[in-house]
Design a protein around this motif. Structure first.
Motif, mmCIF file in Angstrom:
data_model
loop_
_atom_site.group_PDB
_atom_site.id
_atom_site.type_symbol
_atom_site.label_atom_id
_atom_site.label_comp_id
_atom_site.label_asym_id
_atom_site.label_seq_id
_atom_site.Cartn_x
_atom_site.Cartn_y
_atom_site.Cartn_z
ATOM 1 N N LEU A 23 69.030 40.493 5.483
ATOM 2 C CA LEU A 23 70.160 40.907 6.218
ATOM 3 C C LEU A 23 70.683 42.251 5.511
ATOM 4 C CD1 LEU A 23 71.996 37.521 5.830
ATOM 5 C CD2 LEU A 23 71.624 38.503 7.869
ATOM 6 N N VAL A 28 73.598 44.385 7.372
ATOM 7 C CA VAL A 28 74.747 43.588 7.624
ATOM 8 C C VAL A 28 75.719 43.500 6.794
ATOM 9 C CG1 VAL A 28 75.126 41.242 8.010
ATOM 10 C CG2 VAL A 28 73.070 41.984 8.946
ATOM 11 N N LEU A 32 79.424 44.228 8.232
ATOM 12 C CA LEU A 32 80.397 43.066 8.270
ATOM 13 C C LEU A 32 81.719 43.834 7.568
ATOM 14 C CD1 LEU A 32 81.515 40.478 8.935
ATOM 15 C CD2 LEU A 32 80.205 39.672 7.076
ATOM 16 N N LEU A 39 77.709 42.025 15.368
ATOM 17 C CA LEU A 39 76.731 41.552 14.580
ATOM 18 C C LEU A 39 76.294 40.143 14.927
ATOM 19 C CD1 LEU A 39 78.339 42.412 11.246
ATOM 20 C CD2 LEU A 39 76.300 42.961 11.850
ATOM 21 N N TRP A 40 76.920 39.631 15.988
ATOM 22 C CA TRP A 40 76.576 38.174 16.398
ATOM 23 C C TRP A 40 76.034 38.142 17.960
ATOM 24 C CZ3 TRP A 40 80.750 39.724 13.867
ATOM 25 C CH2 TRP A 40 80.942 39.278 12.245
ATOM 26 N N ARG A 332 75.640 34.479 11.745
ATOM 27 C CA ARG A 332 74.617 35.345 12.152
ATOM 28 C C ARG A 332 73.367 34.837 11.855
ATOM 29 N NH1 ARG A 332 73.185 41.197 13.339
ATOM 30 N NH2 ARG A 332 71.154 41.708 12.326
ATOM 31 N N ASP A 337 78.220 32.493 17.598
ATOM 32 C CA ASP A 337 79.529 33.112 17.496
ATOM 33 C C ASP A 337 80.334 32.378 16.554
ATOM 34 O OD1 ASP A 337 81.921 34.139 17.578
ATOM 35 O OD2 ASP A 337 82.006 34.124 19.865
#
Length: 542
Positions: A23, A28, A32, A39-40, A332, A337
């Motif tokens: 990640l 990520v 985030l 990201l999703w 993720r 989601d």
């Protein structure tokens, strides 16, 4: 302040480290922390774009503290020391944890049970202040509570505008109605979903009124905030990687333990956050609260300030933010989601359709055992001779990697009304309460299976694990409990009572679960006290 995530399981530590490195290599953590909604995946991007405001709440919520302080001062000056919170799911679970941990009194109404609502109404109405909290502004339970309290205040000669405070999103129907009625309104950040709203107005307003130090919550969360952009030394990344990696490896039953923690009730809040965020598309992590581990290969034990395969240490404000961040990371990893709840509306729609009918379709019992009627279709098609046989068949129907969910549409405080002998010790009173508490059923059934047994109060769980039940892996077996209503409460301006609404909610969710082919049985207690006693007796006979 120290915040940390530690591992007591070497295999999990290795899986989490590998996942966290991947990640981090993908950028990520920084993305985030910066609020990147991509990201999703593309399907989740539109929802995520308006659901990442929780990342900045430790700083943005400070703007509320002045107005909250003025409200608290007014309430104290007017002697309003009975604080009632009318809210569901994310609007009630965080304030309950905050106030219980701070040891300050808050009456939480997250129920449609007329006995429980009636008890709150009868308690110090002359010194009551009510926080009505609903993100959408249309939550049927909260709307009912507001209407009932408005009528009660007027009947007592009290102006509701002096006693009702509203927390909602900008532009909601509740905001408009509240302003027309002259209520004080706190607007929450619309870019924060309900289950991520602990550090928003939804968590802060009722908690501060009850006497909790909400500025300290924000301080503790703000201290951990800079860590969440790091590729290394990021406790949120470590926790989220552990949750996601474990679930992908088959350890998707998350046993939450907090026995030694000074934080009270956090697993109930985590249960909603994780179950509703991950339980969809046939995937998900099932939180298990208040249960002993079964030492099965699909379990992951998480400790709150205590030992576990993974353990999270830190103050409550930091814990809120860490678990939210970790849940987003786990989403993720799992490829879902974490911000939508596509199956929650199904039971709500079923309930609305049922309320439009002249009579609720309760059906005919397949078995009556004293004060307990049994409705539904038992797995295997055979009808047992008594209630213990019903429970036995449900336990035997749990799939190899499945679970049993017990869902009680009853008064969750009713056990405390049971009479105890004068001079009884605390242990004796606890034993009497346990013998009258439907929640005791969970433990009695759990020792008779190595599969997880969860317990939820309805309709509260519909705003929590209800999403997982319908959207997660279809390996659940379901046991509903409803009860006869002797003294009902009319909902002013609506063509139904609380008792009718409560039963319609149970039947609506029963239909949603049965439509998925999942085993579901409803036990109706024609006498609540006698019914609980018989139910617990039958569980001991299994």
């Amino acid at each position: 302040m120290s915040v940390s995530v530690t591992f007591g399981d070497e295999r999990l530590a290795e899986q989490a480290a590998e996942t966290a490195r991947r990640l981090a290599a993908e950028g990520v953590p920084q993305a985030l922390a910066g609020g990147d909604p991509t990201l999703w995946g593309p399907q989740a991007q539109q929802e995520a774009a308006v659901r990442l405001g929780w990342l900045t709440l430790p700083t943005t919520s400070r703007a509320l503290l002045g107005e909250i302080g003025e409200l608290v001062a007014r309430a104290r000056a007017e002697g309003l020391d009975h604080v009632v919170l009318a809210g569901m799911g994310g609007s009630s679970l965080a304030p309950e944890v905050i106030t219980t941990t701070a040891d300050v009194p808050l009456t939480v109404l997250d129920t449609t049970d007329p006995v429980q609502v009636g008890r709150a109404l009868e308690d110090r109405l002359e010194s009551t202040i009510v926080v009505v909290a609903s993100k959408s502004g249309g939550t049927v339970e909260t709307d009912s509570h507001r209407r009932i309290y408005e009528q009660a205040f007027r009947a007592a000669g009290i102006d509701p505008a002096s006693r009702i405070v509203v927390v909602t999103d900008p532009g909601s129907p509740l905001e408009q109605a509240a302003r027309e009625a002259g209520y004080q309104v706190f607007l929450a950040d619309p870019d924060v979903g309900g289950r991520y709203s602990a550090l928003s107005a939804f968590g802060l307003v009722p908690s501060a009124l009850a006497g909790a130090d909400v500025a300290r919550l924000l301080d503790d969360a703000a201290e951990v905030l800079p860590l969440l952009a790091r590729a290394e030394g990021n406790p949120g990344l470590d926790l989220g990687a552990a949750l996601g990696a474990a679930a992908l490896a088959g350890r998707d039953k998350l046993v939450l333990e907090d026995g030694l923690s000074e934080i009270n009730g956090l697993p109930d809040w985590i249960e909603q956050l994780i179950a509703e965020s991950t339980g969809k598309s046939g995937k998900g992590i099932l939180p298990i609260v208040g249960a002993d581990p079964n030492d099965t290969d699909d379990e992951l034990i998480a400790g709150i300030d205590t030992d576990g395969a993974v353990a999270v240490h830190g103050p409550l404000g930091a814990q809120f933010l860490l678990w939210e961040y970790a849940t987003a990371i786990a989403g993720r990893v799992l490829g879902i989601d974490p911000f939508n709840q596509p199956n929650v509306a199904e039971s709500k729609e079923n309930t609305g359709a049922l309320l439009d009918r002249p009579e609720l379709p309760v059906g005919t019992p397949i078995l009556v055992d004293g004060p307990v009627e049994v409705y539904g279709e038992l797995p295997g098609g055979q009808t047992p001779k008594d209630l213990s046989g019903v429970l036995t068949q449900l336990l035997e129907a749990i799939p190899e990697r499945g679970y049993l969910a017990v869902m009680a549409y009853l008064d969750r405080e009713g056990a405390f009304d049971v009479p105890t002998a004068e001079g009884a010790s605390f242990d004796e009173m606890t034993e009497a309460w346990s013998a009258a508490d439907p929640a005791t059923l969970r433990g009695l059934l759990a020792i008779r299976t190595d599969r997880p047994v969860t317990f939820g109060w309805g309709p509260r769980f519909l705003h929590s694990t209800g999403q997982y039940h319908k959207g997660g892996p279809q390996d659940g077996v379901f046991l509903q409990i409803t009860g006869a209503v002797e003294t009902d409460i009319e909902v002013p301006g609506k063509p139904y009572t609380l008792g009718r609404l409560q039963l319609a909610q149970a039947l609506g969710d029963q239909g949603a679960l049965a439509g998925r082919g999942r085993p579901i049985v409803r036990l109706h207690l024609t006498d609540r006290a006698a019914g609980v006693a018989r139910l617990l007796e039958a569980a001991r006979e299994v």
